[in-house]
Motif scaffolding. Structure first.
Motif, PDB file in Angstrom:
ATOM      1  N   GLN A 145       0.752  -1.499  -0.077  1.00 45.46           N
ATOM      2  CA  GLN A 145      -0.064   0.008  -0.019  1.00 45.46           C
ATOM      3  C   GLN A 145       0.758   1.342   0.007  1.00 45.46           C
ATOM      4  O   GLN A 145       0.216   2.254  -0.549  1.00 45.46           O
ATOM      5  CB  GLN A 145      -0.779  -0.001   1.375  1.00 45.46           C
ATOM      6  CG  GLN A 145      -2.032  -1.097   1.120  1.00 45.46           C
ATOM      7  CD  GLN A 145      -2.816  -1.094   2.346  1.00 45.46           C
ATOM      8  OE1 GLN A 145      -2.425  -0.678   3.386  1.00 45.46           O
ATOM      9  NE2 GLN A 145      -4.067  -1.558   2.134  1.00 45.46           N
ATOM     10  N   HIS A 146       1.873   0.981   0.802  1.00 43.02           N
ATOM     11  CA  HIS A 146       2.823   2.286   0.844  1.00 43.02           C
ATOM     12  C   HIS A 146       3.356   2.599  -0.448  1.00 43.02           C
ATOM     13  O   HIS A 146       3.575   3.653  -0.989  1.00 43.02           O
ATOM     14  CB  HIS A 146       3.986   2.213   1.953  1.00 43.02           C
ATOM     15  CG  HIS A 146       4.907   3.206   1.924  1.00 43.02           C
ATOM     16  ND1 HIS A 146       4.612   4.483   2.610  1.00 43.02           N
ATOM     17  CD2 HIS A 146       6.230   3.390   1.489  1.00 43.02           C
ATOM     18  CE1 HIS A 146       5.917   5.203   2.397  1.00 43.02           C
ATOM     19  NE2 HIS A 146       6.571   4.621   1.825  1.00 43.02           N
ATOM     20  N   VAL A 147       4.069   1.732  -1.126  1.00 40.13           N
ATOM     21  CA  VAL A 147       4.593   1.643  -2.620  1.00 40.13           C
ATOM     22  C   VAL A 147       3.477   2.200  -3.477  1.00 40.13           C
ATOM     23  O   VAL A 147       3.897   3.030  -4.124  1.00 40.13           O
ATOM     24  CB  VAL A 147       5.147   0.412  -3.023  1.00 40.13           C
ATOM     25  CG1 VAL A 147       5.550   0.291  -4.154  1.00 40.13           C
ATOM     26  CG2 VAL A 147       6.242  -0.097  -1.894  1.00 40.13           C
ATOM     27  N   GLU A 148       2.334   1.580  -3.655  1.00 36.84           N
ATOM     28  CA  GLU A 148       1.177   2.109  -4.479  1.00 36.84           C
ATOM     29  C   GLU A 148       1.053   3.595  -4.208  1.00 36.84           C
ATOM     30  O   GLU A 148       0.997   4.382  -5.462  1.00 36.84           O
ATOM     31  CB  GLU A 148      -0.024   1.443  -4.378  1.00 36.84           C
ATOM     32  CG  GLU A 148       0.202  -0.105  -4.817  1.00 36.84           C
ATOM     33  CD  GLU A 148      -1.088  -0.841  -4.582  1.00 36.84           C
ATOM     34  OE1 GLU A 148      -1.922  -0.353  -3.784  1.00 36.84           O
ATOM     35  OE2 GLU A 148      -1.354  -1.991  -5.166  1.00 36.84           O
ATOM     36  N   LYS A 149       0.919   4.032  -3.005  1.00 34.78           N
ATOM     37  CA  LYS A 149       0.814   5.369  -2.697  1.00 34.78           C
ATOM     38  C   LYS A 149       2.177   6.456  -3.044  1.00 34.78           C
ATOM     39  O   LYS A 149       1.558   7.546  -3.855  1.00 34.78           O
ATOM     40  CB  LYS A 149       0.367   5.553  -1.347  1.00 34.78           C
ATOM     41  CG  LYS A 149       0.204   6.887  -0.793  1.00 34.78           C
ATOM     42  CD  LYS A 149      -0.018   7.143   0.764  1.00 34.78           C
ATOM     43  CE  LYS A 149      -0.538   8.564   1.039  1.00 34.78           C
ATOM     44  NZ  LYS A 149      -0.519   8.431   2.613  1.00 34.78           N
ATOM     45  N   HIS A 150       3.052   5.872  -2.850  1.00 32.71           N
ATOM     46  CA  HIS A 150       4.237   6.485  -3.526  1.00 32.71           C
ATOM     47  C   HIS A 150       4.291   6.764  -5.084  1.00 32.71           C
ATOM     48  O   HIS A 150       4.514   7.699  -5.619  1.00 32.71           O
ATOM     49  CB  HIS A 150       5.532   6.037  -2.982  1.00 32.71           C
ATOM     50  CG  HIS A 150       6.724   6.911  -3.230  1.00 32.71           C
ATOM     51  ND1 HIS A 150       6.869   8.140  -2.458  1.00 32.71           N
ATOM     52  CD2 HIS A 150       7.617   6.835  -3.968  1.00 32.71           C
ATOM     53  CE1 HIS A 150       8.132   8.745  -2.879  1.00 32.71           C
ATOM     54  NE2 HIS A 150       8.722   7.976  -3.872  1.00 32.71           N
ATOM     55  N   LEU A 151       4.034   5.457  -5.767  1.00 34.11           N
ATOM     56  CA  LEU A 151       4.094   5.704  -7.223  1.00 34.11           C
ATOM     57  C   LEU A 151       2.985   6.431  -7.759  1.00 34.11           C
ATOM     58  O   LEU A 151       3.132   7.255  -8.884  1.00 34.11           O
ATOM     59  CB  LEU A 151       3.905   4.398  -7.676  1.00 34.11           C
ATOM     60  CG  LEU A 151       5.282   3.303  -7.491  1.00 34.11           C
ATOM     61  CD1 LEU A 151       4.691   1.718  -7.909  1.00 34.11           C
ATOM     62  CD2 LEU A 151       6.322   3.919  -8.264  1.00 34.11           C
ATOM     63  N   ARG A 152       2.033   6.511  -7.052  1.00 38.66           N
ATOM     64  CA  ARG A 152       0.742   7.464  -7.652  1.00 38.66           C
ATOM     65  C   ARG A 152       1.005   8.990  -7.409  1.00 38.66           C
ATOM     66  O   ARG A 152       0.639   9.611  -8.352  1.00 38.66           O
ATOM     67  CB  ARG A 152      -0.623   7.042  -6.980  1.00 38.66           C
ATOM     68  CG  ARG A 152      -1.269   5.713  -7.378  1.00 38.66           C
ATOM     69  CD  ARG A 152      -2.771   5.724  -6.736  1.00 38.66           C
ATOM     70  NE  ARG A 152      -3.386   4.622  -6.962  1.00 38.66           N
ATOM     71  CZ  ARG A 152      -3.220   3.329  -6.470  1.00 38.66           C
ATOM     72  NH1 ARG A 152      -2.446   3.181  -5.372  1.00 38.66           N
ATOM     73  NH2 ARG A 152      -3.672   2.080  -7.061  1.00 38.66           N
ATOM     74  N   THR A 153       1.943   9.249  -6.417  1.00 38.48           N
ATOM     75  CA  THR A 153       2.374  10.414  -6.318  1.00 38.48           C
ATOM     76  C   THR A 153       3.293  11.040  -7.627  1.00 38.48           C
ATOM     77  O   THR A 153       3.242  12.155  -7.969  1.00 38.48           O
ATOM     78  CB  THR A 153       3.078  10.826  -5.126  1.00 38.48           C
ATOM     79  OG1 THR A 153       4.343  10.137  -5.092  1.00 38.48           O
ATOM     80  CG2 THR A 153       2.244  10.340  -3.734  1.00 38.48           C
ATOM     81  N   LEU A 154       4.042  10.067  -8.164  1.00 36.72           N
ATOM     82  CA  LEU A 154       4.762  10.488  -9.354  1.00 36.72           C
ATOM     83  C   LEU A 154       3.991  10.736 -10.772  1.00 36.72           C
ATOM     84  O   LEU A 154       4.544  11.112 -11.592  1.00 36.72           O
ATOM     85  CB  LEU A 154       5.748   9.095  -9.566  1.00 36.72           C
ATOM     86  CG  LEU A 154       6.707   8.865  -8.709  1.00 36.72           C
ATOM     87  CD1 LEU A 154       7.407   7.531  -8.874  1.00 36.72           C
ATOM     88  CD2 LEU A 154       7.545  10.064  -7.906  1.00 36.72           C
ATOM     89  N   GLY A 155       2.624  10.322 -10.526  1.00 33.63           N
ATOM     90  CA  GLY A 155       1.753  10.667 -11.808  1.00 33.63           C
ATOM     91  C   GLY A 155       2.136   9.816 -13.170  1.00 33.63           C
ATOM     92  O   GLY A 155       2.733   8.801 -13.216  1.00 33.63           O
ATOM     93  N   ARG A 156       1.655  10.874 -14.265  1.00 35.72           N
ATOM     94  CA  ARG A 156       1.865  10.059 -15.360  1.00 35.72           C
ATOM     95  C   ARG A 156       3.389   9.689 -15.983  1.00 35.72           C
ATOM     96  O   ARG A 156       3.537   8.849 -16.745  1.00 35.72           O
ATOM     97  CB  ARG A 156       1.243  10.880 -16.715  1.00 35.72           C
ATOM     98  CG  ARG A 156       2.072  12.176 -16.892  1.00 35.72           C
ATOM     99  CD  ARG A 156       1.591  13.222 -17.994  1.00 35.72           C
ATOM    100  NE  ARG A 156       0.478  13.961 -17.212  1.00 35.72           N
ATOM    101  CZ  ARG A 156       0.236  15.239 -17.665  1.00 35.72           C
ATOM    102  NH1 ARG A 156       0.211  15.271 -19.000  1.00 35.72           N
ATOM    103  NH2 ARG A 156      -0.889  15.805 -17.089  1.00 35.72           N
ATOM    104  N   THR A 157       4.272  10.373 -15.422  1.00 36.42           N
ATOM    105  CA  THR A 157       5.428  10.147 -15.933  1.00 36.42           C
ATOM    106  C   THR A 157       6.096   8.700 -15.484  1.00 36.42           C
ATOM    107  O   THR A 157       7.049   8.349 -16.191  1.00 36.42           O
ATOM    108  CB  THR A 157       6.599  11.306 -15.178  1.00 36.42           C
ATOM    109  OG1 THR A 157       6.345  11.173 -13.789  1.00 36.42           O
ATOM    110  CG2 THR A 157       6.265  12.588 -15.504  1.00 36.42           C
ATOM    111  N   VAL A 158       5.550   8.151 -14.849  1.00 39.93           N
ATOM    112  CA  VAL A 158       5.873   6.690 -14.267  1.00 39.93           C
ATOM    113  C   VAL A 158       5.406   5.715 -15.167  1.00 39.93           C
ATOM    114  O   VAL A 158       5.839   4.566 -15.079  1.00 39.93           O
ATOM    115  CB  VAL A 158       5.658   6.558 -12.658  1.00 39.93           C
ATOM    116  CG1 VAL A 158       4.141   6.049 -12.418  1.00 39.93           C
ATOM    117  CG2 VAL A 158       6.374   5.586 -12.229  1.00 39.93           C
ATOM    118  N   ILE A 159       4.293   5.918 -15.968  1.00 36.56           N
ATOM    119  CA  ILE A 159       3.832   5.056 -16.719  1.00 36.56           C
ATOM    120  C   ILE A 159       4.635   4.367 -17.365  1.00 36.56           C
ATOM    121  O   ILE A 159       4.542   3.021 -17.646  1.00 36.56           O
ATOM    122  CB  ILE A 159       2.424   5.451 -17.373  1.00 36.56           C
ATOM    123  CG1 ILE A 159       1.389   6.225 -16.489  1.00 36.56           C
ATOM    124  CG2 ILE A 159       1.831   4.599 -18.278  1.00 36.56           C
ATOM    125  CD1 ILE A 159      -0.005   6.787 -16.858  1.00 36.56           C
TER     126      ILE A 159
END
Length: 278
Positions: free
Chosen positions: A22-36
């Motif tokens: 859950q912590h990892v998912e939350k952190h990755l979501r904060t990175l937004g579209r650039t991480v896709i």
């Protein structure tokens, strides 16, 4: 955060500790579209780990969904002037890599073909007939009566590729070309049908794109309303906004997903719709 750090985070999506995931998912979501793009690469690299692939798929979908929400809300708040942009954003819900320039090319081609036969001094009925000839005869657009509720009818790229659509998507294509030609054409939000109106201070008539561009009158609208057993409203006769059009397309999309029991996508699109009409 660099690429190697993101890869390390993605690997933790497969951790046995739910709190870590859950912590990892939350952190990755904060990175937004650039991480896709990086997530897509990691998905391909983990073909032997279907559980991790599923988590990556879900995360990519969430990021893309949030991007659609943000773009449509920005489009609305900025005045919703560009109908093509609004329709493009809707299409990116299912086709996230779709480039708006591709849609512009379609419109430009149809505009140029019509412009060759079109004159500003033509009677408005004759202008409509010229555009009808290009739209229905040259480009062979048809009503999608066989799959009326298909989600593809709400995706402008699919409407262009298949040359088929529902009343509102066909009207949108026709309307975008008409606007390029300088025609005073707008959408009209009728119950169970979407049509166009050609309106100036001196003249107003209506165009049924779902019936090969049939020209009809205000009296015909009134008869239609009577047949539907509805009380007449001014909105049944007058132009609607681009925001009205996009919201109606989203409503159609909700129905399309409900018809195939894709409840999750129906809920997602409905949430976007509520944002726009709030």
């Amino acid at each position: 955060m660099n690429e190697s750090e993101i890869k390390a985070l993605v690997t933790l999506l497969d951790d046995d500790d739910r709190e870590v995931v859950q912590h990892v998912e939350k952190h990755l979501r904060t990175l937004g579209r650039t991480v896709i793009p990086l997530l897509e690469d990691r998905w391909q690299e983990n073909g032997l780990n279907p559980n991790l692939q599923k988590k990556i798929e879900d995360l990519i979908h969430d990021l893309q969904y949030n991007l659609v929400r943000e773009r449509l809300l920005t489009w609305k708040n900025n005045g919703h002037q560009d109908l093509l942009e609004g329709m493009w954003i809707i299409a990116t819900y299912q086709y996230p890599d779709l480039n708006i320039d591709k849609l512009k090319e379609y419109i430009n081609d149809m505009y140029f073909d019509t412009w060759l036969e079109f004159r500003d001094d033509m009677h408005p009925h004759d202008q409509v007939r010229v555009l009808n000839q290009i739209f229905f005869d040259k480009y062979k657009f048809l009503p999608n009566t066989k799959n009326f509720h298909a989600a593809a009818n709400s995706m402008l790229n699919q409407v262009f590729d298949l040359r088929k659509g529902n009343p509102i998507s066909l009207c949108v294509v026709y309307l975008l070309v008409a606007k390029r030609l300088g025609m005073p054409v707008s959408g009209v939000n009728l119950p169970s049908l979407f049509v166009l109106t050609y309106k100036t201070p001196q003249l107003q008539f209506y165009i049924n794109i779902f019936n090969r561009g049939l020209i009809f009158s205000k009296i015909d609208i009134g008869n239609y309303i009577k047949q539907m057993h509805l009380q007449p409203q001014d909105s049944f006769y007058q132009p609607c906004s681009n925001l009205d059009i996009v919201c109606r397309v989203l409503r159609n999309l909700v129905v399309a997903f409900e018809k195939v029991a894709d409840i999750e996508r129906a809920k997602e699109v409905d949430e976007i719709l509520k944002l726009l009409i709030d």
